[in-house]
Design a protein around this motif. Structure first.
Motif, PDB file in Angstrom:
ATOM      1  N   LEU B 194       0.822  -1.214   0.000  1.00 11.97           N
ATOM      2  CA  LEU B 194       0.000   0.000   0.000  1.00 11.97           C
ATOM      3  C   LEU B 194       0.855   1.263   0.000  1.00 11.97           C
ATOM      4  N   LEU B 195       2.148   1.102   0.372  1.00 17.52           N
ATOM      5  CA  LEU B 195       3.018   2.275   0.486  1.00 17.52           C
ATOM      6  C   LEU B 195       3.627   2.626  -0.860  1.00 17.52           C
ATOM      7  N   SER B 196       4.029   3.898  -0.979  1.00 20.21           N
ATOM      8  CA  SER B 196       4.760   4.312  -2.179  1.00 20.21           C
ATOM      9  C   SER B 196       6.117   3.608  -2.174  1.00 20.21           C
ATOM     10  N   ASP B 197       6.785   3.600  -3.302  1.00 17.59           N
ATOM     11  CA  ASP B 197       8.081   2.902  -3.377  1.00 17.59           C
ATOM     12  C   ASP B 197       9.049   3.414  -2.310  1.00 17.59           C
ATOM     13  N   PHE B 198       9.061   4.756  -2.156  1.00 16.57           N
ATOM     14  CA  PHE B 198       9.999   5.347  -1.202  1.00 16.57           C
ATOM     15  C   PHE B 198       9.746   4.812   0.210  1.00 16.57           C
ATOM     16  N   TRP B 199       8.478   4.887   0.667  1.00 15.32           N
ATOM     17  CA  TRP B 199       8.165   4.450   2.037  1.00 15.32           C
ATOM     18  C   TRP B 199       8.243   2.924   2.191  1.00 15.32           C
ATOM     19  N   ALA B 200       7.995   2.231   1.104  1.00 16.20           N
ATOM     20  CA  ALA B 200       8.139   0.765   1.148  1.00 16.20           C
ATOM     21  C   ALA B 200       9.603   0.394   1.358  1.00 16.20           C
ATOM     22  N   ASN B 201      10.516   1.179   0.747  1.00 16.62           N
ATOM     23  CA  ASN B 201      11.951   0.930   0.941  1.00 16.62           C
ATOM     24  C   ASN B 201      12.402   1.332   2.339  1.00 16.62           C
ATOM     25  N   VAL B 202      11.827   2.462   2.832  1.00 15.70           N
ATOM     26  CA  VAL B 202      12.161   2.891   4.200  1.00 15.70           C
ATOM     27  C   VAL B 202      11.721   1.809   5.193  1.00 15.70           C
ATOM     28  N   ALA B 203      10.562   1.224   4.937  1.00 15.43           N
ATOM     29  CA  ALA B 203      10.027   0.201   5.851  1.00 15.43           C
ATOM     30  C   ALA B 203      10.958  -1.002   5.982  1.00 15.43           C
ATOM     31  N   LEU B 204      11.798  -1.200   4.954  1.00 15.71           N
ATOM     32  CA  LEU B 204      12.691  -2.367   4.963  1.00 15.71           C
ATOM     33  C   LEU B 204      13.771  -2.292   6.046  1.00 15.71           C
ATOM     34  N   ILE B 205      13.980  -1.088   6.631  1.00 13.36           N
ATOM     35  CA  ILE B 205      14.979  -1.010   7.717  1.00 13.36           C
ATOM     36  C   ILE B 205      14.361  -1.381   9.071  1.00 13.36           C
ATOM     37  N   ASN B 206      13.058  -1.643   9.067  1.00 13.61           N
ATOM     38  CA  ASN B 206      12.372  -2.006  10.316  1.00 13.61           C
ATOM     39  C   ASN B 206      12.443  -3.527  10.519  1.00 13.61           C
ATOM     40  N   PRO B 207      13.168  -3.992  11.529  1.00  4.70           N
ATOM     41  CA  PRO B 207      13.313  -5.448  11.700  1.00  4.70           C
ATOM     42  C   PRO B 207      11.995  -6.159  11.969  1.00  4.70           C
ATOM     43  N   ILE B 208      11.034  -5.426  12.544  1.00  7.86           N
ATOM     44  CA  ILE B 208       9.756  -6.081  12.884  1.00  7.86           C
ATOM     45  C   ILE B 208       8.970  -6.440  11.617  1.00  7.86           C
ATOM     46  N   LEU B 209       9.192  -5.666  10.559  1.00 14.40           N
ATOM     47  CA  LEU B 209       8.546  -5.967   9.282  1.00 14.40           C
ATOM     48  C   LEU B 209       8.891  -7.387   8.817  1.00 14.40           C
ATOM     49  N   TYR B 210      10.145  -7.753   9.019  1.00 12.96           N
ATOM     50  CA  TYR B 210      10.610  -9.065   8.566  1.00 12.96           C
ATOM     51  C   TYR B 210       9.963 -10.194   9.364  1.00 12.96           C
ATOM     52  N   VAL B 211       9.967 -10.040  10.686  1.00 15.69           N
ATOM     53  CA  VAL B 211       9.445 -11.151  11.493  1.00 15.69           C
ATOM     54  C   VAL B 211       7.930 -11.284  11.336  1.00 15.69           C
ATOM     55  N   VAL B 212       7.242 -10.139  11.221  1.00 13.53           N
ATOM     56  CA  VAL B 212       5.779 -10.198  11.063  1.00 13.53           C
ATOM     57  C   VAL B 212       5.426 -10.849   9.729  1.00 13.53           C
ATOM     58  N   ASN B 213       6.141 -10.442   8.684  1.00  8.21           N
ATOM     59  CA  ASN B 213       5.838 -11.010   7.363  1.00  8.21           C
ATOM     60  C   ASN B 213       6.175 -12.487   7.277  1.00  8.21           C
ATOM     61  N   THR B 214       7.262 -12.872   7.889  1.00  9.89           N
ATOM     62  CA  THR B 214       7.635 -14.286   7.852  1.00  9.89           C
ATOM     63  C   THR B 214       6.625 -15.117   8.635  1.00  9.89           C
ATOM     64  N   PHE B 215       6.190 -14.568   9.752  1.00 14.39           N
ATOM     65  CA  PHE B 215       5.189 -15.268  10.555  1.00 14.39           C
ATOM     66  C   PHE B 215       3.873 -15.375   9.764  1.00 14.39           C
ATOM     67  N   ARG B 216       3.534 -14.300   9.078  1.00 16.62           N
ATOM     68  CA  ARG B 216       2.301 -14.312   8.273  1.00 16.62           C
ATOM     69  C   ARG B 216       2.432 -15.338   7.139  1.00 16.62           C
ATOM     70  N   TYR B 217       3.633 -15.412   6.602  1.00 17.05           N
ATOM     71  CA  TYR B 217       3.865 -16.427   5.543  1.00 17.05           C
ATOM     72  C   TYR B 217       3.632 -17.828   6.119  1.00 17.05           C
ATOM     73  N   GLY B 218       4.115 -18.046   7.316  1.00 22.85           N
ATOM     74  CA  GLY B 218       3.930 -19.353   7.955  1.00 22.85           C
ATOM     75  C   GLY B 218       2.467 -19.715   8.095  1.00 22.85           C
ATOM     76  N   PHE B 219       1.640 -18.695   8.360  1.00 23.61           N
ATOM     77  CA  PHE B 219       0.198 -18.947   8.522  1.00 23.61           C
ATOM     78  C   PHE B 219      -0.513 -19.081   7.183  1.00 23.61           C
ATOM     79  N   SER B 220      -0.254 -18.107   6.276  1.00 22.56           N
ATOM     80  CA  SER B 220      -1.103 -18.011   5.089  1.00 22.56           C
ATOM     81  C   SER B 220      -0.369 -18.163   3.770  1.00 22.56           C
ATOM     82  N   GLY B 221       0.934 -18.141   3.800  1.00 19.10           N
ATOM     83  CA  GLY B 221       1.703 -18.214   2.558  1.00 19.10           C
ATOM     84  C   GLY B 221       1.864 -16.863   1.892  1.00 19.10           C
ATOM     85  N   VAL B 222       1.353 -15.801   2.552  1.00 18.77           N
ATOM     86  CA  VAL B 222       1.434 -14.448   1.979  1.00 18.77           C
ATOM     87  C   VAL B 222       2.520 -13.648   2.687  1.00 18.77           C
TER      88      VAL B 222
END
Lengths: 314, 257
Positions: B194-222
């Motif tokens: 949902l974020l613009s490219d710039f903010w989507a790239n900024v979000a990548l420095i947030n470590p919690i983004l990684y763990v939340v997404n990986t956990f979500r992948y474990g549940f739903s594959g997304v």
């Protein structure tokens, strides 16, 4: 056999500087023999607690070495720590935990299993009169009980060297006496004890050897008996039956009139006091009781520390 | 200490930590459960119904893994930071410092204590979430391993915070000003698509983004990010924080005078 020949504690050139300037310890040397009951005396801020803190690794030394029963606290810290039990000046247990848990946990930190820990906890809590309170949160214990709990905790791994920093501070006389008996008992059973105290009567009654530390230096390290012998003058307080308006004149004694029913008499070391009583009887002065003005060790301690002050102030 | 003694020391610390948070269960177990139930009610049922889908999932199924992970992170962190700082404040940390317990055992004992609470709350929240949403687990090994590693990472971070803390304010600064914003901005409630490219790239420095997404992948594959990159990031973070924390304990700074 090796342990009995090795000193319980050997400190060499120990120094500690807090920050950049404050030298709490200035290269002290100290040796405490195995089985000794040793007093470490000194005024507030002299370096007693810093020394104890370094021995039990709560304070980082600046230089020097410390070994406990031959185990260097740096090179062989795990074995050195096993030999030491420490009772600090301030309460340092979790006030929300129960005495039994505090002891069993402490045993666990030394690798002692729960069954053995519970047996020892029962023994020490009973000996120190805390068994009935073992399930109560430790914050509800009285000050004296908390102090005894810290002694029990220090003994739970059965150390060969017990270090007590002001163990009877704020403890009533009756309890203090029972703690003395307890400490004498464990000392007689082989535990070396190092004690710091402000009650010099305590040091004189319990300890065989003594070191006096002042301004980060050991100013005296000898036996208590040898130290007492250094006392050149003792002051006695005499309580009289009748009111006195001035001090009586008795040849060979300096007598001060302190209040209407008491006198202070200075007696030089080796001088007998029989002539004093004979002279007072001739002057119809009846003495009801006599006591030391201060503890003998205290007089000596004060004189040593006072002598030291001008030197350190210079 | 021999192996058996080390094990006893470790078990003693872990048992003491678990008993601590169980003893104060109204403070440690109930509030996170209430908070998560409110999140599910508001973001899942009330607002979620109007949002529709997010990254191809019904919104409640999208937020559920993030909410579970949020509980694990905050509880792992807060358990260790409050327990260790409490021990420093009451000075009963000296009980451990005078003992022969190796520093690495002290570190692991506190971390496992924190993980026990974090994962315990995670299980409770997961069971509660089943009341609000139907979901199955897409990849069990990924789900379990990422939640374990995340709990470990934030337990270590809590311990490091407690070592440096000089006051109770110091132990609330990191959760309030760093952990909570990072969690809210870490893709719990929205997809970075949902974020613009710039903010989507900024979000990548947030470590919690990684763990939340990986956990979500474990549940739903997304997921918004590569999960293997996520594992590498978490592994690296654990290694770095573990090393720093152990060094602090070895040096004794902030713990010994």
């Amino acid at each position: 056999m090796i342990e009995s020949q090795t000193p319980a504690l050997q400190i060499s050139q120990l120094s500690k500087t807090y920050g950049d300037h404050f030298e709490a310890l200035k290269g002290i040397d100290l040796r405490v023999e195995s089985g000794d009951f040793f007093a470490l005396l000194g005024p507030n801020g002299a370096g007693k607690s810093t020394t104890i803190g370094i021995i039990c690794s709560l304070v980082r030394k600046s230089s020097g070495s410390v070994s406990v029963f031959g185990h260097d606290i740096d090179a062989d810290f795990a074995n050195a720590k096993r030999y030491i039990g420490v009772v600090p000046q301030e309460f340092n247990f979790n006030q929300f935990e129960q005495p039994i848990d505090i002891l069993v946990n402490q045993a666990g930190y030394y690798g002692i299993g729960r069954r053995v820990a519970l047996e020892r906890a029962e023994r020490y809590l009973k000996q120190l009169g805390l068994w009935e309170r073992r399930w109560e949160p430790s914050r509800t214990l009285s000050g004296g009980m908390k102090r005894r709990l810290m002694i029990a905790r220090a003994l739970i791994h059965e150390p060969k060297l017990l270090i007590l920093d002001e163990p009877t501070a704020g403890v009533d006389i009756e309890l203090r006496r029972s703690m003395w008996e307890f400490l004498c008992d464990i000392n007689q059973r082989g535990t070396t004890i190092i004690l710091t105290t402000h009650y010099l009567e305590e040091a004189e009654s319990l300890c065989r050897n003594v070191a006096i530390i002042d301004h980060g230096k050991i100013v005296q390290n000898t036996s208590v008996k040898a130290l007492i012998k250094q006392l050149s003058v003792e002051t006695f307080v005499l309580d009289t039956r009748d009111e006195l308006v001035s001090a009586p004149e008795v040849e060979g004694y300096r007598i001060a009139h302190t209040d209407s029913h008491s006198l202070e008499v200075e007696v030089v070391s080796g001088q007998t006091i029989n002539p004093l009583f004979a002279a007072l009887a001739e002057q119809a002065i009846e003495v009801l009781s006599m006591r030391n003005k201060t503890n003998r060790l205290e007089e000596l301690f004060i004189s040593m520390v006072e002598k030291k002050l001008p030197e350190t102030a210079a | 200490m021999n192996r058996n003694e080390i094990w006893i020391a470790f078990a003693t610390i872990v048992t003491r930590e678990v008993r601590r948070f169980l003893r104060i269960w109204p403070q440690t177990l109930i509030p996170p459960v209430i908070t998560i139930v409110l999140y599910f009610l508001i973001f899942g049922n009330l607002i979620g119904g109007r949002i529709g889908e997010m990254a191809g999932l019904p919104y409640i199924q999208f937020v559920a893994p993030g909410l579970i992970m949020m509980s694990v992170i905050t509880n792992s962190y807060s358990n260790v930071v409050s327990s260790f700082y409490g021990s420093k404040f009451q000075r009963n940390i000296e009980e451990l410092l005078v003992s022969p317990t190796p520093n690495i055992v002290i570190l692991l004992g506190y971390v496992v204590g924190g993980m026990t609470r974090g994962l315990g709350i995670g299980v409770i929240v997961t069971l509660l979430s089943l009341y609000f949403a139907d979901f199955s687990i897409h990849n069990v090994p990924v789900t379990i391993s990422i939640v374990l590693l995340t709990s470990m990472l934030f337990s270590i971070a809590g311990l490091l915070n407690a070592i440096f803390a000089d006051s109770f304010d110091d132990i609330s600064i990191v959760p309030t000003f760093i952990l909570t914003p990072l969690t809210y901005l870490g893709g719990v409630f929205y997809s970075t698509q949902l974020l613009s490219d710039f903010w989507a790239n900024v979000a990548l420095i947030n470590p919690i983004l990684y763990v939340v997404n990986t956990f979500r992948y474990g549940f739903s594959g997304v997921t918004d990010i590569n999960i293997w990159w996520s594992f590498a990031m978490v592994g690296l973070s654990i290694t770095v924080l573990f090393s720093i924390t152990l060094r602090q304990l070895e040096q004794g700074s902030r713990l010994r005078s």
